[in-house]
Design an enzyme around this catalytic site. Structure first.
Site, PDB file in Angstrom:
ATOM      1  N   HIS A 243      -6.027   0.134   0.124  1.00 34.52           N
ATOM      2  CA  HIS A 243      -4.695   0.630   0.476  1.00 34.52           C
ATOM      3  C   HIS A 243      -3.588   0.048  -0.421  1.00 34.52           C
ATOM      4  O   HIS A 243      -2.882   0.759  -1.125  1.00 34.52           O
ATOM      5  CB  HIS A 243      -4.344   0.234   1.922  1.00 34.52           C
ATOM      6  CG  HIS A 243      -5.327   0.671   2.959  1.00 34.52           C
ATOM      7  ND1 HIS A 243      -5.396   1.952   3.425  1.00 34.52           N
ATOM      8  CD2 HIS A 243      -6.265  -0.026   3.650  1.00 34.52           C
ATOM      9  CE1 HIS A 243      -6.325   2.048   4.362  1.00 34.52           C
ATOM     10  NE2 HIS A 243      -6.871   0.857   4.520  1.00 34.52           N
TER      11      HIS A 243
HETATM   12  C1  BDR Z   1      -2.741  -1.392   5.993  1.00 35.11           C
HETATM   13  O1  BDR Z   1      -3.019  -2.236   7.108  1.00 35.11           O
HETATM   14  C2  BDR Z   1      -3.627  -3.416   6.682  1.00 35.11           C
HETATM   15  O2  BDR Z   1      -4.759  -3.670   7.451  1.00 35.11           O
HETATM   16  C3  BDR Z   1      -3.932  -3.269   5.213  1.00 35.11           C
HETATM   17  O3  BDR Z   1      -3.732  -4.500   4.543  1.00 35.11           O
HETATM   18  C4  BDR Z   1      -2.948  -2.227   4.754  1.00 35.11           C
HETATM   19  O4  BDR Z   1      -1.724  -2.807   4.365  1.00 35.11           O
HETATM   20  C5  BDR Z   1      -3.614  -0.164   6.097  1.00 35.11           C
HETATM   21  O5  BDR Z   1      -3.349   0.531   7.287  1.00 35.11           O
END
Ligand code: BDR
Ligand code: CA
Length: 313
Positions: A243
């Site tokens: 992400h």
């Molecule tokens: C986001 O949530 C976190 O768990 C990850 O680091 C990312 O920023 C994804 O939904």
């Protein structure tokens, strides 16, 4: 062109770690002024520690790291150990940091840095809940004009949600903060799940990280080995989504991403859809556009960039 000055606001998190490594490996394009930790994936003491572990992994003990808010503006903290493990950075066996945590509060650091900067000169890169950024904007509205752009990971439209059926984790954890940021008037670029769920670390891509052979490449491969189990099980996908590195990749290669400049509002009222990013992708309202909401990524180009940059560390 001189490198873009950024502050990374983060809750590491394996994918946050990779985002930070990518920024630190790219000094021609990105100058990391400082890193502010926020409570999110794991509580603040761990995110503040993990941010320093990552700086040391990149050999950058000169980057100042600050602890910011330990809880959302108006709610109880929700964490994500079920994805990231107990430490938030499960996977590799990395040493405890030796570099100090800065004494100043992360929000004060954001305010001071922006106050002493020219207008439109600093880009904020939030990779976690938007608590620190919203608090800084609330406490010191004069700094808003100093922000060049906010490039953030959060939200979803076609992918809807990951922590609830309708909300993405970063926005869900602190929807009031997200609402403040999306209403701030600052140009915002959003990397939602619609993009990040296409940035999957398949086995060949992870093998390429490992094959770099340096400490950073091997650590990233081990982090991905750890957190991919969650997404593989949940979505039946063939790898974990990276992400947060979409944010720092965008600063280096914006051409890898496509999206639409649209209106995005944050649901703060309904229990059922709390934290939903109500994105007017199809232009069915006359609400003014306030964000560039990305929808697609050249995933091969993204992983080629990541592999090439991690090899520089
Ligand atoms: C986001 O949530 C976190 O768990 C990850 O680091 C990312 O920023 C994804 O939904
Ligand atoms: Ca994150």
């Amino acid at each position: 062109m001189s490198p873009r000055k950024i502050i990374i606001d983060t809750d590491p998190g394996q994918d946050d770690a990779v985002a930070i490594l990518l920024a630190l490996a790219s000094p021609d394009e990105i100058e990391v002024l400082g890193i502010t930790a926020v409570a999110g994936n794991v509580p603040l003491p761990l995110t503040a520690k993990n941010a320093r572990i990552v700086c040391e992994l990149a050999g950058r003990t000169d980057i100042p790291v600050f602890a910011g808010c330990d809880a959302p503006l108006a709610r109880k903290l929700v964490t994500a150990e079920h994805v990231h493990g107990k430490t938030g950075l499960d996977g590799p066996n990395l040493p405890d940091p030796t570099m100090p945590l800065q004494e100043m509060h992360g929000v004060d650091y954001i305010i001071d840095t922006l106050r002493s900067a020219p207008a439109n000169s600093v880009t904020l890169c939030p990779l976690g809940p938007l608590t620190n950024i919203a608090k800084a904007f609330n406490d010191a509205p004069d700094i808003i004009e100093k922000v060049q752009e906010i490039v953030l990971m959060g939200g979803a439209y076609f992918e809807v949600g990951n922590i609830t059926p309708t909300a993405e984790f970063n926005i869900y954890v602190d929807p009031e903060a997200a609402d403040i940021v999306f209403k701030s008037g600052v140009p915002i670029t959003v990397m939602p799940l619609d993009v990040t769920h296409k940035a999957l670390v398949t086995q060949p891509r992870n093998d390429a990280f490992r094959a770099i052979g340096n400490t950073a490449g091997i650590a990233v491969a081990q982090m991905t080995d750890f957190f991919e189990r969650f997404d593989k099980e949940k979505y039946g996908s063939n790898g974990a989504p990276l992400h947060d590195p979409c944010v720092t990749a965008y600063l280096i290669r914006p051409d890898l991403f496509t999206g639409r400049h649209i209106n995005v509002e944050i649901e703060t009222g309904s229990d059922l859809t709390l934290g939903m990013t109500v994105a007017d992708w199809w232009g069915v309202t006359d609400r003014p556009a306030n964000a560039t909401f990305m929808g697609d990524i050249d995933a091969d180009g993204f992983f080629a960039l990541l592999t090439e940059r991690l090899a520089r560390l």
